[in-house]
Write a protein that holds these residues in place. Structure first.
Motif, mmCIF file in Angstrom:
data_model
loop_
_atom_site.group_PDB
_atom_site.id
_atom_site.type_symbol
_atom_site.label_atom_id
_atom_site.label_comp_id
_atom_site.label_asym_id
_atom_site.label_seq_id
_atom_site.Cartn_x
_atom_site.Cartn_y
_atom_site.Cartn_z
ATOM 1 N N GLY A 15 0.254 -1.148 0.234
ATOM 2 C CA GLY A 15 0.269 0.166 0.104
ATOM 3 C C GLY A 15 0.808 1.442 -0.074
ATOM 4 N N GLY A 16 1.465 1.587 0.663
ATOM 5 C CA GLY A 16 2.354 2.105 0.944
ATOM 6 C C GLY A 16 3.855 2.548 -0.143
ATOM 7 N N SER A 17 3.948 1.910 -1.014
ATOM 8 C CA SER A 17 4.541 1.630 -2.657
ATOM 9 C C SER A 17 3.969 2.570 -3.724
ATOM 10 C CB SER A 17 5.320 -0.136 -2.771
ATOM 11 O OG SER A 17 6.265 -0.223 -2.216
ATOM 12 N N LEU A 18 3.011 1.684 -3.809
ATOM 13 C CA LEU A 18 1.728 2.388 -4.203
ATOM 14 C C LEU A 18 1.122 3.711 -3.990
ATOM 15 C CD1 LEU A 18 0.026 1.719 -7.067
ATOM 16 C CD2 LEU A 18 -2.091 1.248 -5.339
ATOM 17 N N GLY A 19 1.146 4.510 -3.089
ATOM 18 C CA GLY A 19 1.001 5.796 -2.612
ATOM 19 C C GLY A 19 1.807 6.377 -3.559
ATOM 20 N N LEU A 20 3.856 6.559 -3.239
ATOM 21 C CA LEU A 20 4.641 6.884 -3.267
ATOM 22 C C LEU A 20 4.349 6.445 -5.022
ATOM 23 C CD1 LEU A 20 7.480 4.429 -0.750
ATOM 24 C CD2 LEU A 20 6.290 7.508 -0.866
ATOM 25 N N CYS A 21 4.444 5.646 -5.631
ATOM 26 C CA CYS A 21 4.279 5.416 -6.995
ATOM 27 C C CYS A 21 3.346 6.609 -7.533
ATOM 28 C CB CYS A 21 4.014 4.154 -7.196
ATOM 29 S SG CYS A 21 4.071 4.703 -9.130
ATOM 30 N N LEU A 22 1.731 7.031 -6.876
ATOM 31 C CA LEU A 22 1.712 7.230 -7.679
ATOM 32 C C LEU A 22 0.800 9.354 -7.290
ATOM 33 C CD1 LEU A 22 -1.824 4.996 -7.321
ATOM 34 C CD2 LEU A 22 -0.628 5.340 -8.953
ATOM 35 N N LYS A 23 1.966 9.452 -6.180
ATOM 36 C CA LYS A 23 2.340 10.220 -5.748
ATOM 37 C C LYS A 23 3.236 11.215 -6.895
ATOM 38 C CE LYS A 23 0.952 13.026 -3.114
ATOM 39 N NZ LYS A 23 -0.782 14.526 -3.133
ATOM 40 N N ASP A 24 4.494 9.834 -6.786
ATOM 41 C CA ASP A 24 5.443 10.960 -8.270
ATOM 42 C C ASP A 24 4.856 10.872 -9.130
ATOM 43 O OD1 ASP A 24 8.457 10.760 -8.280
ATOM 44 O OD2 ASP A 24 7.510 8.858 -9.607
ATOM 45 N N LYS A 25 3.590 9.807 -9.608
ATOM 46 C CA LYS A 25 3.756 10.341 -11.271
ATOM 47 C C LYS A 25 2.327 11.212 -10.611
ATOM 48 C CE LYS A 25 5.825 7.096 -12.890
ATOM 49 N NZ LYS A 25 5.367 5.774 -12.965
ATOM 50 N N GLU A 159 -11.691 -0.626 -16.216
ATOM 51 C CA GLU A 159 -10.916 0.240 -17.829
ATOM 52 C C GLU A 159 -9.815 1.125 -16.368
ATOM 53 O OE1 GLU A 159 -8.521 0.211 -20.142
ATOM 54 O OE2 GLU A 159 -9.587 -2.165 -20.267
ATOM 55 N N LYS A 160 -10.989 1.479 -15.188
ATOM 56 C CA LYS A 160 -10.368 2.882 -14.376
ATOM 57 C C LYS A 160 -9.173 1.717 -13.060
ATOM 58 C CE LYS A 160 -12.096 6.195 -10.811
ATOM 59 N NZ LYS A 160 -13.739 6.353 -10.460
ATOM 60 N N ILE A 161 -9.521 0.991 -13.302
ATOM 61 C CA ILE A 161 -8.019 -0.059 -11.992
ATOM 62 C C ILE A 161 -7.476 0.004 -13.134
ATOM 63 C CG2 ILE A 161 -8.167 -2.090 -10.699
ATOM 64 C CD1 ILE A 161 -9.678 0.523 -9.884
ATOM 65 N N CYS A 162 -7.237 -0.118 -14.545
ATOM 66 C CA CYS A 162 -6.065 -0.740 -15.193
ATOM 67 C C CYS A 162 -5.263 0.227 -15.639
ATOM 68 C CB CYS A 162 -6.469 -1.322 -16.601
ATOM 69 S SG CYS A 162 -7.138 -2.707 -16.737
ATOM 70 N N ASP A 163 -5.590 1.535 -15.926
ATOM 71 C CA ASP A 163 -5.348 2.386 -16.446
ATOM 72 C C ASP A 163 -4.535 3.110 -14.694
ATOM 73 O OD1 ASP A 163 -5.989 3.047 -17.899
ATOM 74 O OD2 ASP A 163 -7.999 4.515 -17.575
ATOM 75 N N LEU A 164 -4.748 2.611 -13.712
ATOM 76 C CA LEU A 164 -4.250 2.885 -12.149
ATOM 77 C C LEU A 164 -3.253 2.672 -12.654
ATOM 78 C CD1 LEU A 164 -4.369 5.181 -9.302
ATOM 79 C CD2 LEU A 164 -5.061 3.407 -9.047
ATOM 80 N N VAL A 165 -3.063 0.829 -12.458
ATOM 81 C CA VAL A 165 -1.780 -0.460 -12.686
ATOM 82 C C VAL A 165 -0.678 -0.130 -13.442
ATOM 83 C CG1 VAL A 165 -1.427 -2.005 -12.726
ATOM 84 C CG2 VAL A 165 -3.852 -2.098 -11.758
ATOM 85 N N ARG A 166 -1.544 0.758 -14.985
ATOM 86 C CA ARG A 166 -0.397 1.267 -15.709
ATOM 87 C C ARG A 166 0.743 2.338 -15.413
ATOM 88 N NH1 ARG A 166 -4.863 0.669 -19.647
ATOM 89 N NH2 ARG A 166 -4.940 -1.546 -20.759
#
Length: 296
Positions: A15-25, A159-166
């Motif tokens: 969960g923390g890694s996802l947060g760090l990644c998405l905040k960075d992007k 697709e909303k979740i797939c876009d997030l994963v990408r």
């Protein structure tokens, strides 16, 4: 356009890694709330930048969220969603990082209202360390991330979740739910069981234990690295994917039995073939996956 609101339930390694990644992007285009168990975890998650706000209060974390990302041990997911549902708005999409999918889906489909959606997910990544302090923004890069097919979810939600994963840099793939659980058992669950078994074997070496420890080098450490993973998570995985795991343990026992029989019979050719075929197959798998990722 209003910013995306993401609630991470369990701001640990994944969960923390996802947060760090998405905040960075996404920067200010996303607002991330996190649910943590302890004040120390909340403060650390915010300080590291994994979330914008952290709390142990479901209403504070989930209210207004567009996406809720479950990153708790598998057995806690369905009871957690029951607590969160009163605070979810219509149209909220739930996804997760659970290593087993059928168990979670069986529970959620009994309690989810028709305007709350579940898109099962499984990032095939991790480290032997746990907690948000071990989180990395590039944890998902070039790793397989499975989105499990759910025919009851509208295409745009999927697709909303797939876009997030990408955005994570992961290699996105889709599987049906039964195949996912069987494949996850072979690729992930059994290796963890086996790694723990090797450590247990060392621990049960009786009078040879101290001498064995002196010999423990890179091979043993590499093979057993994942045995240092979170015990709660792996106990839950075994409890929720039991049929596949037990079946594959039985098959593995049979393979080890064949090796033991070849040794007892002094059958060097059988042993040579066993190791040669394993090497050939592993080299082929590595080449296939390398080519696959280069094409994505």
């Amino acid at each position: 356009m209003s910013k995306l609101k993401l609630a991470i339930i369990g701001v640990g390694l994944i969960g923390g890694s996802l947060g760090l990644c998405l905040k960075d992007k996404l920067g200010d285009e996303i607002y991330i709330t996190g649910m943590c168990r302890t004040r120390e975890s909340m403060e650390r998650a915010v300080a590291l930048g994994a979330v914008d706000f952290a709390s142990d209060n479901p209403a504070e974390v989930v209210t207004g969220a567009d996406i809720v990302f479950l990153s708790t041990p598998v057995l806690q997911m369905v009871p957690m969603v029951e607590k969160l549902l009163p605070f979810m708005k219509p149209g909220t999409v739930i996804t997760d990082a659970g290593s087993t999918k059928q168990y979670v889906w069986n529970g959620l489909k009994e309690i989810l209202p028709p305007d709350i959606y579940y898109v099962p997910g499984h990032p095939m990544t991790g480290r032997e360390k746990s907690g948000v302090a071990a989180a990395q923004k590039d944890l998902f890069v070039n790793k397989c991330y499975v989105i499990v097919e759910n025919e009851g979810v509208p295409k745009q939600v999927h697709e909303k979740i797939c876009d997030l994963v990408r955005l994570t840099g992961a290699n996105l793939t889709t599987l049906d739910i039964a195949k996912h659980d069987r494949c996850a058992s072979v690729i992930s669950h059994i290796p963890h069981v086996a790694a723990a078994a090797l450590v247990t074997l060392l621990n049960r070496s009786h009078g040879d234990k101290e001498a064995c420890l002196k010999l423990a080098g890179g091979g043993f450490k590499d093979t057993t690295r994942i045995a240092s993973s979170n015990a709660d998570m792996w106990a839950d995985i075994c409890m929720t994917n039991g049929e596949a795991i037990v079946n594959h343990i039985r098959i593995l026992q049979g393979i080890l039995g064949e090796v033991a029989g070849a040794i007892e019979n002094n059958d060097r050719q059988a042993l040579h073939d066993y190791f040669a075929e394993s090497k050939k197959r592993r080299d082929s798998i590595l080449e296939q996956t390398r080519n696959m990722y280069e094409l994505i």
